[in-house]
Design a protein around this motif. Sequence first.
Motif, short mmCIF file in Angstrom:
data_model
loop_
_atom_site.label_atom_id
_atom_site.label_comp_id
_atom_site.label_asym_id
_atom_site.label_seq_id
_atom_site.Cartn_x
_atom_site.Cartn_y
_atom_site.Cartn_z
N PRO A 26 6.96 -30.00 12.95
CA PRO A 26 8.42 -30.15 13.02
C PRO A 26 9.12 -28.98 12.36
O PRO A 26 8.59 -28.35 11.45
N THR A 27 10.31 -28.69 12.83
CA THR A 27 11.16 -27.70 12.18
C THR A 27 12.06 -28.43 11.20
O THR A 27 12.83 -29.31 11.58
N LEU A 28 11.95 -28.09 9.93
CA LEU A 28 12.71 -28.77 8.90
C LEU A 28 14.15 -28.25 8.85
O LEU A 28 14.49 -27.26 9.49
N GLU A 29 14.99 -28.95 8.08
CA GLU A 29 16.40 -28.59 8.03
C GLU A 29 16.62 -27.19 7.47
O GLU A 29 17.62 -26.53 7.78
N ASN A 30 15.68 -26.71 6.64
CA ASN A 30 15.82 -25.37 6.07
C ASN A 30 15.29 -24.28 6.99
O ASN A 30 15.24 -23.10 6.64
N GLY A 31 14.86 -24.68 8.20
CA GLY A 31 14.36 -23.71 9.16
C GLY A 31 12.87 -23.45 9.08
O GLY A 31 12.31 -22.80 9.96
N GLN A 32 12.23 -23.96 8.03
CA GLN A 32 10.79 -23.77 7.87
C GLN A 32 10.02 -24.78 8.72
O GLN A 32 10.54 -25.82 9.10
N LYS A 33 8.77 -24.44 9.03
CA LYS A 33 7.92 -25.34 9.79
C LYS A 33 7.25 -26.34 8.86
O LYS A 33 6.80 -25.99 7.77
N GLY A 34 7.19 -27.59 9.28
CA GLY A 34 6.54 -28.62 8.50
C GLY A 34 5.04 -28.64 8.75
O GLY A 34 4.49 -27.75 9.40
N GLU A 35 4.38 -29.68 8.28
CA GLU A 35 2.94 -29.80 8.42
C GLU A 35 2.56 -30.15 9.85
O GLU A 35 3.23 -30.96 10.50
N LEU A 36 1.50 -29.55 10.34
CA LEU A 36 1.00 -29.85 11.68
C LEU A 36 0.47 -31.27 11.74
O LEU A 36 -0.30 -31.69 10.88
N LYS A 37 0.88 -32.00 12.79
CA LYS A 37 0.43 -33.37 12.95
C LYS A 37 0.30 -33.72 14.43
O LYS A 37 0.95 -33.11 15.28
N PHE A 38 -0.52 -34.71 14.72
CA PHE A 38 -0.50 -35.35 16.02
C PHE A 38 0.64 -36.37 15.97
O PHE A 38 0.87 -36.99 14.93
N SER A 39 1.34 -36.57 17.09
CA SER A 39 2.49 -37.46 17.03
C SER A 39 2.85 -37.99 18.41
O SER A 39 2.43 -37.47 19.44
N GLY A 40 3.65 -39.05 18.39
CA GLY A 40 4.10 -39.63 19.64
C GLY A 40 5.26 -40.58 19.44
O GLY A 40 5.47 -41.11 18.35
N THR A 41 6.04 -40.76 20.50
CA THR A 41 7.13 -41.73 20.53
C THR A 41 7.03 -42.51 21.83
O THR A 41 6.83 -41.91 22.89
N TRP A 42 7.17 -43.83 21.74
CA TRP A 42 7.00 -44.70 22.90
C TRP A 42 8.18 -45.67 23.07
O TRP A 42 8.75 -46.15 22.08
N GLY A 43 8.50 -45.96 24.30
CA GLY A 43 9.41 -47.05 24.62
C GLY A 43 8.55 -48.29 24.83
O GLY A 43 7.65 -48.29 25.67
N ILE A 44 8.80 -49.35 24.04
CA ILE A 44 7.91 -50.51 24.06
C ILE A 44 8.63 -51.78 24.49
O ILE A 44 9.85 -51.87 24.43
N GLU A 45 7.86 -52.77 24.92
CA GLU A 45 8.40 -54.04 25.39
C GLU A 45 8.68 -54.99 24.23
O GLU A 45 8.24 -54.77 23.09
N LYS A 46 9.38 -56.09 24.53
CA LYS A 46 9.89 -56.99 23.51
C LYS A 46 8.78 -57.63 22.67
O LYS A 46 8.91 -57.76 21.44
N ALA A 47 7.69 -58.05 23.30
CA ALA A 47 6.61 -58.70 22.55
C ALA A 47 6.07 -57.78 21.45
O ALA A 47 5.84 -58.21 20.31
N ASP A 48 5.86 -56.51 21.80
CA ASP A 48 5.35 -55.55 20.81
C ASP A 48 6.43 -55.21 19.78
O ASP A 48 6.14 -55.07 18.59
N PHE A 49 7.67 -55.07 20.23
CA PHE A 49 8.76 -54.79 19.29
C PHE A 49 8.89 -55.91 18.26
O PHE A 49 8.97 -55.65 17.06
N ASP A 50 8.88 -57.16 18.72
CA ASP A 50 9.00 -58.29 17.80
C ASP A 50 7.85 -58.31 16.79
O ASP A 50 8.05 -58.57 15.60
N ALA A 51 6.64 -58.06 17.28
CA ALA A 51 5.47 -58.09 16.40
C ALA A 51 5.54 -56.98 15.35
O ALA A 51 5.26 -57.21 14.16
N ILE A 52 5.92 -55.78 15.76
CA ILE A 52 5.99 -54.65 14.82
C ILE A 52 7.11 -54.85 13.81
O ILE A 52 6.95 -54.53 12.62
#
Length: 245
Positions: A26-52
């Motif tokens: 990620p690019t941090l607010e100060n313009g520097q690069k953050g730590e390298l990571k594997f990552s993801g964002t998902w759109g999920i259904e109600k059953a999983d949302f409620d459980a999480i």
Amino acid sequence: MAELYRYTLQKEARSLYLSVHEKSAPTLENGQKGELKFSGTWGIEKADFDAIVQIMVDAIKAELGSFGNPSDYFLACMSGKTAAKRVREAAAFKASKPGLNSDDVFKIKEKAEKRAALYEQFAGVLSASSKYDVSLAQMVAGKIVDIEGEHNIAKAGKDLFYPGSFTVPSIALKAFRRKTMDAKDGCTAYLQNCLFLRKGERIAGGSGPANNEVFGSFQGYSSVDPTAGAPDNASAGFSEGEDAF
């Protein structure tokens, strides 16, 4: 040490942003690069949302002794409506900064509106990451087949694990205490496995969340993945979703 709560989605999820085959920073607010990571964002259904949601509430209660207003915490998962609202609010703040011309403001708001409209389609939006390797697999003729080897993983990242594909992430949730007064307590999600189910229409880059917006501003977020060798586990509970998340 805070307890870990492992959870694998019950339903297929729409991949909104994926960097599960290679690390990104990620690019941090100060313009520097953050730590390298594997990552993801998902759109999920109600059953999983409620459980999480229930897991996050239980984890924070176990760590802090109580759970208050959801907006007071950093949460790895929130409703699609709340995620869209925050995208619009962030865009409005960014567009209000001095030095921007009308074209800049229009582009900021246009991009945010596309992303907000995307989030609103889902009951929940989940974000998870890890600095450790993520185990990848795909469903082939009803069987789960591991994806191994540098070449195969790179190819899968291009052909299978892309924004718009349907996948199932497996995560470990852990509550944490804020490190500074300006930060928030909360519950973060560590990504462990990701299963490809089927292809879907690709989401244009402007619609998916930028990595720095997903992970760059998480004050108090721990870069240490406690799941490595940790036996802790807890079953997931279910509850009705709350619009506050």
